[in-house]
Design a protein around this motif. Structure first.
Motif, PDB file in Angstrom:
ATOM      1  N   VAL A 237     -54.599 -53.605 -18.975  1.00 25.70           N
ATOM      2  CA  VAL A 237     -53.384 -53.342 -18.297  1.00 25.70           C
ATOM      3  C   VAL A 237     -52.383 -54.171 -18.520  1.00 25.70           C
ATOM      4  N   PHE A 238     -52.571 -55.585 -18.336  1.00 25.62           N
ATOM      5  CA  PHE A 238     -51.446 -56.557 -18.626  1.00 25.62           C
ATOM      6  C   PHE A 238     -51.037 -56.467 -19.908  1.00 25.62           C
ATOM      7  N   PHE A 239     -51.846 -56.697 -21.111  1.00 20.00           N
ATOM      8  CA  PHE A 239     -51.428 -56.392 -22.346  1.00 20.00           C
ATOM      9  C   PHE A 239     -50.603 -55.401 -23.000  1.00 20.00           C
ATOM     10  N   ALA A 240     -51.210 -54.218 -22.377  1.00 14.91           N
ATOM     11  CA  ALA A 240     -50.610 -52.989 -22.852  1.00 14.91           C
ATOM     12  C   ALA A 240     -49.031 -52.813 -22.592  1.00 14.91           C
ATOM     13  N   PHE A 241     -48.811 -53.435 -21.413  1.00 10.02           N
ATOM     14  CA  PHE A 241     -47.311 -53.340 -20.992  1.00 10.02           C
ATOM     15  C   PHE A 241     -46.531 -54.522 -21.524  1.00 10.02           C
ATOM     16  N   SER A 242     -47.142 -55.534 -21.813  1.00 10.86           N
ATOM     17  CA  SER A 242     -46.290 -56.865 -22.063  1.00 10.86           C
ATOM     18  C   SER A 242     -46.212 -56.795 -23.478  1.00 10.86           C
ATOM     19  N   SER A 243     -46.931 -55.970 -24.216  1.00  6.91           N
ATOM     20  CA  SER A 243     -46.864 -56.000 -25.687  1.00  6.91           C
ATOM     21  C   SER A 243     -45.627 -55.536 -26.010  1.00  6.91           C
ATOM     22  N   ALA A 244     -44.844 -54.671 -25.318  1.00  2.00           N
ATOM     23  CA  ALA A 244     -43.478 -54.274 -25.594  1.00  2.00           C
ATOM     24  C   ALA A 244     -42.543 -55.261 -26.204  1.00  2.00           C
ATOM     25  N   ILE A 245     -42.613 -56.472 -25.595  1.00  2.00           N
ATOM     26  CA  ILE A 245     -41.778 -57.531 -25.896  1.00  2.00           C
ATOM     27  C   ILE A 245     -41.963 -58.132 -27.329  1.00  2.00           C
ATOM     28  N   ALA A 273     -42.212 -73.121 -26.886  1.00  2.00           N
ATOM     29  CA  ALA A 273     -41.923 -74.249 -26.081  1.00  2.00           C
ATOM     30  C   ALA A 273     -42.146 -73.892 -24.496  1.00  2.00           C
ATOM     31  N   GLY A 274     -41.876 -72.712 -24.187  1.00  2.00           N
ATOM     32  CA  GLY A 274     -42.096 -72.339 -22.729  1.00  2.00           C
ATOM     33  C   GLY A 274     -43.395 -72.178 -22.528  1.00  2.00           C
ATOM     34  N   ALA A 275     -44.693 -71.774 -23.327  1.00  2.00           N
ATOM     35  CA  ALA A 275     -45.915 -72.168 -23.274  1.00  2.00           C
ATOM     36  C   ALA A 275     -46.277 -73.473 -22.963  1.00  2.00           C
ATOM     37  N   ILE A 276     -45.608 -74.423 -23.813  1.00  2.00           N
ATOM     38  CA  ILE A 276     -46.221 -75.391 -23.656  1.00  2.00           C
ATOM     39  C   ILE A 276     -45.875 -76.192 -22.312  1.00  2.00           C
ATOM     40  N   GLY A 277     -44.677 -75.966 -21.884  1.00  2.00           N
ATOM     41  CA  GLY A 277     -44.187 -76.322 -20.439  1.00  2.00           C
ATOM     42  C   GLY A 277     -45.244 -75.770 -19.477  1.00  2.00           C
ATOM     43  N   GLY A 278     -45.557 -74.396 -19.783  1.00  5.58           N
ATOM     44  CA  GLY A 278     -46.436 -73.672 -18.786  1.00  5.58           C
ATOM     45  C   GLY A 278     -47.686 -74.505 -18.787  1.00  5.58           C
ATOM     46  N   ALA A 279     -48.285 -74.708 -19.913  1.00  9.07           N
ATOM     47  CA  ALA A 279     -49.483 -75.457 -20.049  1.00  9.07           C
ATOM     48  C   ALA A 279     -49.607 -76.859 -19.117  1.00  9.07           C
ATOM     49  N   LEU A 295     -52.173 -64.344 -12.435  1.00 10.48           N
ATOM     50  CA  LEU A 295     -51.900 -63.330 -13.220  1.00 10.48           C
ATOM     51  C   LEU A 295     -50.763 -62.370 -12.446  1.00 10.48           C
ATOM     52  N   LEU A 296     -50.741 -62.348 -11.276  1.00 16.56           N
ATOM     53  CA  LEU A 296     -49.515 -61.395 -10.792  1.00 16.56           C
ATOM     54  C   LEU A 296     -48.347 -62.351 -10.951  1.00 16.56           C
ATOM     55  N   LEU A 297     -48.267 -63.582 -10.931  1.00 18.26           N
ATOM     56  CA  LEU A 297     -47.029 -64.229 -11.510  1.00 18.26           C
ATOM     57  C   LEU A 297     -46.750 -63.962 -12.704  1.00 18.26           C
ATOM     58  N   SER A 298     -47.447 -64.061 -13.692  1.00 17.72           N
ATOM     59  CA  SER A 298     -47.341 -63.915 -15.205  1.00 17.72           C
ATOM     60  C   SER A 298     -46.702 -62.582 -15.242  1.00 17.72           C
ATOM     61  N   ALA A 299     -47.369 -61.455 -14.557  1.00 17.43           N
ATOM     62  CA  ALA A 299     -46.589 -60.141 -14.702  1.00 17.43           C
ATOM     63  C   ALA A 299     -45.360 -59.979 -14.376  1.00 17.43           C
ATOM     64  N   VAL A 300     -45.071 -60.513 -13.090  1.00 17.93           N
ATOM     65  CA  VAL A 300     -43.528 -60.600 -12.502  1.00 17.93           C
ATOM     66  C   VAL A 300     -42.758 -61.207 -13.499  1.00 17.93           C
ATOM     67  N   LEU A 301     -42.812 -62.454 -14.086  1.00 15.67           N
ATOM     68  CA  LEU A 301     -42.102 -63.244 -14.987  1.00 15.67           C
ATOM     69  C   LEU A 301     -41.642 -62.488 -16.124  1.00 15.67           C
ATOM     70  N   THR A 302     -42.791 -62.016 -16.766  1.00 16.90           N
ATOM     71  CA  THR A 302     -42.774 -61.108 -17.994  1.00 16.90           C
ATOM     72  C   THR A 302     -41.824 -59.815 -17.868  1.00 16.90           C
ATOM     73  N   GLY A 326     -42.799 -67.535 -22.338  1.00 14.24           N
ATOM     74  CA  GLY A 326     -43.765 -68.382 -22.871  1.00 14.24           C
ATOM     75  C   GLY A 326     -44.557 -69.040 -22.025  1.00 14.24           C
ATOM     76  N   ALA A 327     -44.084 -69.383 -20.613  1.00 14.68           N
ATOM     77  CA  ALA A 327     -44.858 -69.917 -19.672  1.00 14.68           C
ATOM     78  C   ALA A 327     -45.618 -68.843 -19.005  1.00 14.68           C
ATOM     79  N   ALA A 328     -44.965 -67.705 -18.861  1.00 17.85           N
ATOM     80  CA  ALA A 328     -45.886 -66.614 -18.325  1.00 17.85           C
ATOM     81  C   ALA A 328     -46.945 -66.272 -19.109  1.00 17.85           C
ATOM     82  N   TRP A 329     -46.731 -66.072 -20.381  1.00 17.03           N
ATOM     83  CA  TRP A 329     -47.821 -65.913 -21.301  1.00 17.03           C
ATOM     84  C   TRP A 329     -48.824 -66.537 -21.670  1.00 17.03           C
ATOM     85  N   ILE A 330     -48.758 -67.882 -21.464  1.00 20.00           N
ATOM     86  CA  ILE A 330     -49.925 -69.025 -21.581  1.00 20.00           C
ATOM     87  C   ILE A 330     -50.416 -68.704 -20.408  1.00 20.00           C
TER      88      ILE A 330
END
Length: 533
Positions: A237-245, A273-279, A295-302, A326-330
């Motif tokens: 469910v997360f990736f089906a909706f976030s794939s739009a971006i 770069a955002g993913a690196i910062g998120g990691a 996971l909820l935080l990632s959904a809200v930010l994306t 990127g931070a939300a994705w990682i």
């Protein structure tokens, strides 16, 4: 040392192990080349056809093979020499990029060839993805597995930060042929690292699985693991909706933001770069939030990022938004991936991670096609808004379905005694019926059956294709648990697969047994005789 420093030291601890560090760097180089290739293909298709459907087909072509082939690839990763398998697939990927190079240099590139060769690249990715993940426990100690999984995600996003930006610049300055050539060179480094790795090859095993049997065993495990079902559903469910971006980002860059190829690369670089910062801040987040909160935080930010992009903001605002994305994705990737790793035993790791990758890429593929078709009908801005609202809705709706903790001890217990036989049994003989006889007091019957129900999942995960419990009509206190296994060899493998956590479940069942000795176990083999035809 401060707590933050301690957390970050733990994050990078797996790099102290030389083999992991070398292969980690090599995968960063290889993935950087892949992102360079992908940004070139994604941008070239907008030159050849600006329709949303054509653009989204590139994303779909990259992920569809993983959806189709990840499970067979996972089986291969569990039964073949993983090092040699990875080397062979690197040559397949390099060949696809060489074809892209020659077609671009000769001016023969088309939408069809881009999609076809992207599909071939997706086949290569499908073959190697489960194997790269499955070798992690071979490269690091058990306490470092989660850190190594996080570092692998970090490495991918380092590549995402470098590759797209570099690909956009190479494409703008030197053209597609040179861009694809850089990708070809990157595979040289990956192959060299794999050749350097002296993997300890397991000894020949008389019970080694064959492809079809291993395939069935992997599917049985996935079908019986309720913990895995939760991870798969939450991921889908997360990736089906976030794939739009991801499906619409080339059109966002060109149509909504008025950018060129280099700006598209910058946008993708911002994600990395955002993913690196998120990691880097992930250890602090984990100290404050559990997996479900992350996971909820990632959904809200994306969802917020998609909402911002739908308003066609200034370019610098879009870059800042994609840093957040990127931070939300990682965060989402690492949370789901490390949870999946934590609940899987080594014997089925490659196959079951492949099931996870199948769901991930199926959601990405289906989502990309659906959002591309939606954008063709209602436009890119409205599509992003719809996807954002949908992601927020499912994020909160599924938050109540908690992810498993992954704290069970999955090391083989080896506590089952060898089955007694009057003479050697051929490994391919079967099916096998196993009976376990218990004596249960009437007062304990209900609790015993509850414990036995938990045990049934373990039996099915480890190889049983049928399971049940019966009672003696003349003596209701005499209960017999039975399960079917497809062959004698598969039952012997069951003996090796039972984990320490499974042993605890079995002990819980056996404590209700009131007989003078341990429960009686019998093995029955099918008889093949012409008169029984």
């Amino acid at each position: 040392m401060t707590q933050a420093a301690t957390n970050n030291a733990g994050t990078f601890a797996p790099l102290r192990q030389k083999v992991f560090a070398v292969l980690w760097v090599a995968t960063i180089i290889g993935n950087t080349g892949s992102f360079i290739r992908d940004v070139a293909s994604s941008w070239l298709v907008t030159d050849l056809s600006a329709t949303p459907a054509a653009v989204s087909m590139i994303q779909a072509a990259a992920t569809l093979p993983i959806f189709l082939l990840a499970i067979p690839a996972g089986v291969l990763s569990d039964i073949l020499d993983r090092r040699k398998f990875l080397i062979v697939v690197q040559f397949l990927l390099a060949s696809a990029s060489l074809c892209l190079l020659f077609l671009s240099a000769s001016g023969l590139q088309s939408v069809t060839s881009l999609i076809a060769l992207t599909f071939v690249g997706g086949i290569g990715a499908a073959l190697v993805a489960p194997t790269w993940q499955a070798i992690v426990p071979e490269l690091v100690s058990r306490p470092d597995v989660k850190g190594a999984v996080a570092l692998n995600s970090l490495g991918i996003n380092i590549s995402r930060a470098i590759g797209p930006a570099l690909g956009g610049l190479l494409l703008a300055w030197f053209g597609a042929a040179v861009t694809y050539g850089v990708d070809v060179i990157s595979y040289v480094f990956v192959v060299a690292a794999l050749v350097w790795w002296r993997r300890q090859v397991p000894e020949d095993d008389a019970l080694a699985e064959r492809f079809l049997g291993a395939f069935r065993a992997g599917l049985r495990y996935a079908r019986a693991s309720r913990e895995l079902h939760v991870v798969l559903l939450r991921a889908a469910v997360f990736f089906a909706f976030s794939s739009a971006i991801w499906a619409l980002l080339p059109l966002v860059a060109r149509q909504l933001l008025g950018g060129g190829a280099s700006f598209y690369g910058i946008l993708l670089g911002a994600v990395g770069a955002g993913a690196i910062g998120g990691a880097l801040v992930m250890p602090r987040l984990r100290a404050r939030m559990d997996a479900d909160g992350l996971l909820l935080l990632s959904a809200v930010l994306t969802a917020a990022v998609m909402g911002v992009l739908s308003f066609a903001p200034a370019q610098w605002v879009a870059v800042a938004a994609l840093l957040v994305c990127g931070a939300a994705w990682i965060t989402a990737l690492t949370t789901l991936n490390s949870t999946a790793q934590a609940i899987l035993p080594n014997w089925v790791r490659g196959r079951t991670l492949a099931v996870y990758l199948t769901v991930f890429n199926g959601a990405m593929t289906g989502g990309s096609l659906a959002w591309g078709a939606t954008a063709s009908a209602i436009g890119v801005p409205f599509t992003l808004a719809v996807a954002a609202i949908g992601l927020l809705s499912v994020g909160f709706a599924f938050h109540a379905m908690k992810l498993p903790k992954g704290e069970a001890d999955l090391i083989p217990s080896n506590h089952w005694p060898e089955p007694l036989t009057s003479e050697p049994v051929e490994h391919d003989r079967g099916p096998v019926l196993v009976l376990i006889e218990y004596t249960i007091d009437k007062a304990d019957r209900s609790e015993f059956l509850k414990a036995l129900a938990r045990l049934s999942h373990e039996r099915r995960r480890d190889g049983a294709y049928g399971w049940g419990v019966t009672e003696d009509a003349a003596d209701p206190g005499r209960l017999v648990e039975w399960f079917m296994v497809e062959s004698w060899a598969e039952h012997l493998r069951q003996h090796k697969r039972v984990s320490k956590a499974d042993a605890d479940i079995q002990d819980d069942v056996r404590r209700y047994h009131k007989g003078p000795a341990a429960p009686v176990v019998n093995h029955f083999l099918a008889i093949n005789h012409p008169h029984l035809g």
